[in-house]
Design a protein around this motif. Structure first.
Motif, short mmCIF file in Angstrom:
data_model
loop_
_atom_site.label_atom_id
_atom_site.label_comp_id
_atom_site.label_asym_id
_atom_site.label_seq_id
_atom_site.Cartn_x
_atom_site.Cartn_y
_atom_site.Cartn_z
N TYR A 78 0.75 -1.11 0.13
CA TYR A 78 0.12 -0.02 -0.06
C TYR A 78 0.68 1.20 -0.02
N ILE A 79 2.11 1.01 0.31
CA ILE A 79 3.05 2.53 0.25
C ILE A 79 4.15 2.27 -0.83
N THR A 80 4.91 1.18 -0.83
CA THR A 80 5.98 1.19 -1.66
C THR A 80 5.75 0.99 -3.01
N VAL A 81 4.66 0.05 -3.32
CA VAL A 81 4.41 -0.35 -4.73
C VAL A 81 3.63 1.27 -5.46
N PRO A 82 2.69 1.67 -4.69
CA PRO A 82 2.03 2.57 -5.42
C PRO A 82 2.86 4.02 -5.51
N GLN A 83 3.79 4.16 -4.58
CA GLN A 83 5.07 5.25 -4.70
C GLN A 83 5.91 5.18 -5.74
N LEU A 84 6.11 3.85 -6.16
CA LEU A 84 6.96 3.28 -7.22
C LEU A 84 6.45 3.51 -8.66
N LYS A 85 5.06 3.81 -8.65
CA LYS A 85 4.40 3.41 -9.88
C LYS A 85 4.99 4.52 -11.00
N PRO A 86 5.49 5.45 -10.87
CA PRO A 86 5.95 6.32 -12.03
C PRO A 86 7.48 5.56 -12.40
N THR A 87 8.16 4.99 -11.36
CA THR A 87 9.35 4.29 -11.80
C THR A 87 9.31 3.14 -12.41
N ILE A 88 8.31 2.18 -12.16
CA ILE A 88 7.71 1.00 -12.83
C ILE A 88 7.35 1.41 -14.08
N ILE A 89 6.63 2.48 -14.41
CA ILE A 89 5.96 2.73 -15.56
C ILE A 89 7.21 3.18 -16.60
N PHE A 90 8.11 4.13 -15.94
CA PHE A 90 9.32 4.48 -16.79
C PHE A 90 10.15 3.09 -17.33
N SER A 91 10.62 2.23 -16.48
CA SER A 91 11.14 1.04 -16.48
C SER A 91 10.66 0.26 -17.46
N MET A 92 9.37 0.05 -17.57
CA MET A 92 8.68 -0.93 -18.40
C MET A 92 8.75 -0.33 -19.85
N ILE A 93 8.41 1.06 -20.05
CA ILE A 93 8.48 1.89 -21.28
C ILE A 93 10.13 1.92 -22.01
N TYR A 94 11.04 1.97 -21.17
CA TYR A 94 12.54 2.02 -21.33
C TYR A 94 12.89 0.77 -21.81
N ALA A 95 12.58 -0.28 -21.15
CA ALA A 95 12.94 -1.66 -21.57
C ALA A 95 12.19 -1.98 -22.71
N THR A 96 11.12 -1.83 -22.93
CA THR A 96 10.25 -2.01 -24.33
C THR A 96 11.13 -1.53 -25.33
N ILE A 97 11.21 -0.05 -25.32
CA ILE A 97 11.96 0.70 -26.40
C ILE A 97 13.44 -0.10 -26.51
N THR A 98 14.14 -0.37 -25.67
CA THR A 98 15.55 -0.90 -25.62
C THR A 98 15.68 -2.08 -26.23
N TYR A 99 14.47 -3.18 -25.91
CA TYR A 99 14.42 -4.41 -26.52
C TYR A 99 14.05 -4.33 -28.04
N LEU A 100 13.21 -3.56 -28.26
CA LEU A 100 12.73 -3.39 -29.71
C LEU A 100 13.69 -2.83 -30.78
N ARG A 101 14.66 -2.13 -30.11
CA ARG A 101 15.66 -1.42 -31.02
C ARG A 101 16.99 -2.32 -30.62
N SER A 102 17.09 -3.51 -30.28
CA SER A 102 18.16 -4.42 -30.14
C SER A 102 18.75 -4.72 -31.34
N PHE A 103 20.11 -4.44 -31.61
CA PHE A 103 20.78 -4.82 -32.47
C PHE A 103 22.37 -5.23 -32.36
N ALA A 104 22.97 -4.51 -31.60
CA ALA A 104 24.39 -4.95 -31.41
C ALA A 104 24.56 -6.27 -30.79
N LEU A 105 23.98 -6.33 -29.73
CA LEU A 105 24.31 -7.64 -28.87
C LEU A 105 23.76 -8.72 -29.86
#
Length: 165
Positions: A78-105
């Protein structure tokens, strides 16, 4: 690490009495190897992001929850997860973008093989634009990748109710 004969992972598997795995020569295992490396590569980055998010949570919320008799699970839910909501959303979106543009690896590990099983859309775009000299088609692929990334990001924000804040 992923060498069939003398790679670190196969050496450990053989020491444990398990058979060697053809990490980069089998379509299924090659994809697993790429996923393992992506996860390993991103763990430190996302750890720093989440530590920053955790340090941003007001400590008075935790103190108030303890005074009200909340246990550790309730505080987390009830405290930690709701307060981390923006961080979780940013991480999800950034991970999606990163893996969609995966090339070098993928290019370094498998060059899109075996049997094109690990070829990404960005690798296909690169091959069309630079190897086949089909620049117009590669440009269309780039625009489509951008639109796919945009749509997936918007869906993620909508599903997590990012706009409700």
């Amino acid at each position: 690490m992923f060498g069939t004969e003398s790679g670190l992972i196969n050496t450990v598997l053989n020491t444990l009495g398990l058979p060697s795995v053809g990490w980069l020569i089998s379509p299924g295992w090659a994809l697993a190897a790429i996923i393992i490396v992506h996860v390993w590569n991103g763990t430190g980055y996302y750890m720093v992001i989440f530590l920053a998010g955790l340090s941003n949570i007001n400590r008075q919320l935790y103190e108030a929850a303890r005074v009200d008799g909340a246990n550790g699970v309730q505080v987390f839910r009830y405290i930690t997860v709701p307060q981390l909501k923006p961080t979780i959303i940013f991480s999800m979106i950034y991970a999606t973008i990163t893996y969609l543009r995966s090339f070098a690896l993928v290019e370094i590990l498998t060059e899109g093989g075996p049997y094109r099983s690990t070829e990404t859309i960005i690798m296909y775009m690169f091959k069309q634009g630079f190897q086949s000299r089909n620049v117009g088609y590669a440009s269309v692929i780039a625009v489509v990748v951008f639109l796919i990334t945009l749509v997936i990001s918007l869906i993620q924000m909508k599903l997590t109710k990012y706009y409700d804040d």
